[in-house]
Scaffold this motif. Structure first.
Motif, PDB file in Angstrom:
ATOM      1  N   ASP A  66       0.829  -1.212   0.000  1.00 10.01           N
ATOM      2  CA  ASP A  66       0.000   0.000   0.000  1.00 10.01           C
ATOM      3  C   ASP A  66       0.860   1.258   0.000  1.00 10.01           C
ATOM      4  O   ASP A  66       0.555   2.238  -0.683  1.00 10.01           O
ATOM      5  N   PHE A  67       1.943   1.247   0.779  1.00  3.81           N
ATOM      6  CA  PHE A  67       2.863   2.381   0.821  1.00  3.81           C
ATOM      7  C   PHE A  67       3.480   2.626  -0.561  1.00  3.81           C
ATOM      8  O   PHE A  67       3.521   3.759  -1.043  1.00  3.81           O
ATOM      9  N   LEU A  68       3.946   1.562  -1.206  1.00  2.34           N
ATOM     10  CA  LEU A  68       4.549   1.701  -2.532  1.00  2.34           C
ATOM     11  C   LEU A  68       3.537   2.230  -3.547  1.00  2.34           C
ATOM     12  O   LEU A  68       3.863   3.086  -4.369  1.00  2.34           O
ATOM     13  N   ARG A  69       2.319   1.759  -3.457  1.00  3.07           N
ATOM     14  CA  ARG A  69       1.272   2.230  -4.372  1.00  3.07           C
ATOM     15  C   ARG A  69       0.917   3.692  -4.112  1.00  3.07           C
ATOM     16  O   ARG A  69       0.652   4.453  -5.043  1.00  3.07           O
ATOM     17  N   SER A  70       0.927   4.102  -2.844  1.00  2.00           N
ATOM     18  CA  SER A  70       0.630   5.510  -2.544  1.00  2.00           C
ATOM     19  C   SER A  70       1.736   6.420  -3.080  1.00  2.00           C
ATOM     20  O   SER A  70       1.460   7.515  -3.561  1.00  2.00           O
ATOM     21  N   TYR A  96       3.510  10.139  -7.895  1.00  2.00           N
ATOM     22  CA  TYR A  96       4.628  10.207  -8.837  1.00  2.00           C
ATOM     23  C   TYR A  96       5.973  10.223  -8.126  1.00  2.00           C
ATOM     24  O   TYR A  96       6.906  10.913  -8.532  1.00  2.00           O
ATOM     25  N   GLN A  97       6.060   9.495  -7.037  1.00  2.65           N
ATOM     26  CA  GLN A  97       7.307   9.325  -6.292  1.00  2.65           C
ATOM     27  C   GLN A  97       7.810   7.901  -6.515  1.00  2.65           C
ATOM     28  O   GLN A  97       7.025   6.991  -6.725  1.00  2.65           O
ATOM     29  N   TYR A  98       9.104   7.717  -6.439  1.00  2.00           N
ATOM     30  CA  TYR A  98       9.680   6.399  -6.674  1.00  2.00           C
ATOM     31  C   TYR A  98      10.347   5.883  -5.417  1.00  2.00           C
ATOM     32  O   TYR A  98      10.825   6.650  -4.588  1.00  2.00           O
ATOM     33  N   CYS A  99      10.397   4.588  -5.322  1.00  2.00           N
ATOM     34  CA  CYS A  99      11.031   3.938  -4.187  1.00  2.00           C
ATOM     35  C   CYS A  99      11.794   2.724  -4.711  1.00  2.00           C
ATOM     36  O   CYS A  99      11.318   2.031  -5.610  1.00  2.00           O
ATOM     37  N   PHE A 122      18.876  -4.269  -6.083  1.00  2.00           N
ATOM     38  CA  PHE A 122      17.809  -3.281  -5.984  1.00  2.00           C
ATOM     39  C   PHE A 122      16.675  -3.622  -6.946  1.00  2.00           C
ATOM     40  O   PHE A 122      16.913  -4.102  -8.051  1.00  2.00           O
ATOM     41  N   MET A 123      15.447  -3.358  -6.486  1.00  2.00           N
ATOM     42  CA  MET A 123      14.259  -3.451  -7.340  1.00  2.00           C
ATOM     43  C   MET A 123      13.529  -2.126  -7.233  1.00  2.00           C
ATOM     44  O   MET A 123      13.548  -1.499  -6.168  1.00  2.00           O
ATOM     45  N   ASP A 124      12.889  -1.705  -8.315  1.00  2.00           N
ATOM     46  CA  ASP A 124      12.049  -0.515  -8.168  1.00  2.00           C
ATOM     47  C   ASP A 124      10.717  -0.931  -7.555  1.00  2.00           C
ATOM     48  O   ASP A 124      10.451  -2.117  -7.365  1.00  2.00           O
ATOM     49  N   ASP A 125       9.889   0.041  -7.234  1.00  2.00           N
ATOM     50  CA  ASP A 125       8.651  -0.254  -6.512  1.00  2.00           C
ATOM     51  C   ASP A 125       7.724  -1.191  -7.275  1.00  2.00           C
ATOM     52  O   ASP A 125       7.136  -2.098  -6.694  1.00  2.00           O
ATOM     53  N   GLY A 126       7.602  -1.012  -8.571  1.00  2.00           N
ATOM     54  CA  GLY A 126       6.741  -1.883  -9.371  1.00  2.00           C
ATOM     55  C   GLY A 126       7.242  -3.316  -9.405  1.00  2.00           C
ATOM     56  O   GLY A 126       6.460  -4.269  -9.322  1.00  2.00           O
TER      57      GLY A 126
END
Length: 83
Positions: free
Chosen positions: A18-22, A27-30, A49-53
């Motif tokens: 949920d945090f990653l989706r928010s 338009y922020q990346y993690c 490393f992996m991006d949020d998606g």
């Protein structure tokens, strides 16, 4: 890091998803740092490393093998980005 067929996904909770989706909606990346345990030693000795998606959907085993790095290399990447 459970493996579903040829897809690698980190173990993340529903709250983390949920945090990653928010972040994505703003338009922020993690990026997620995934530690990998060596089967022979039983120790965590590499990471990637992996991006949020990718953290939510997973990524291919071949992509992961190209990104694996030891902890010294990971620390260097982090220092270069943050400093």
């Amino acid at each position: 890091m459970p493996k579903l067929q040829e897809i690698v996904k980190p173990e993340i909770t529903v709250e983390e998803i949920d945090f990653l989706r928010s972040l994505d909606s703003m338009y922020q990346y993690c990026y997620v740092l995934v530690y990998v345990k060596c089967k022979q030693t039983g120790r965590f000795d590499t990471a990637f490393f992996m991006d949020d998606g990718e953290a939510i959907k997973g990524t291919s085993k071949s992509d992961v093998s190209q990104r694996l790095a030891n902890f010294q290399e990971i620390a260097k990447i982090i220092r270069n980005v943050l400093l």
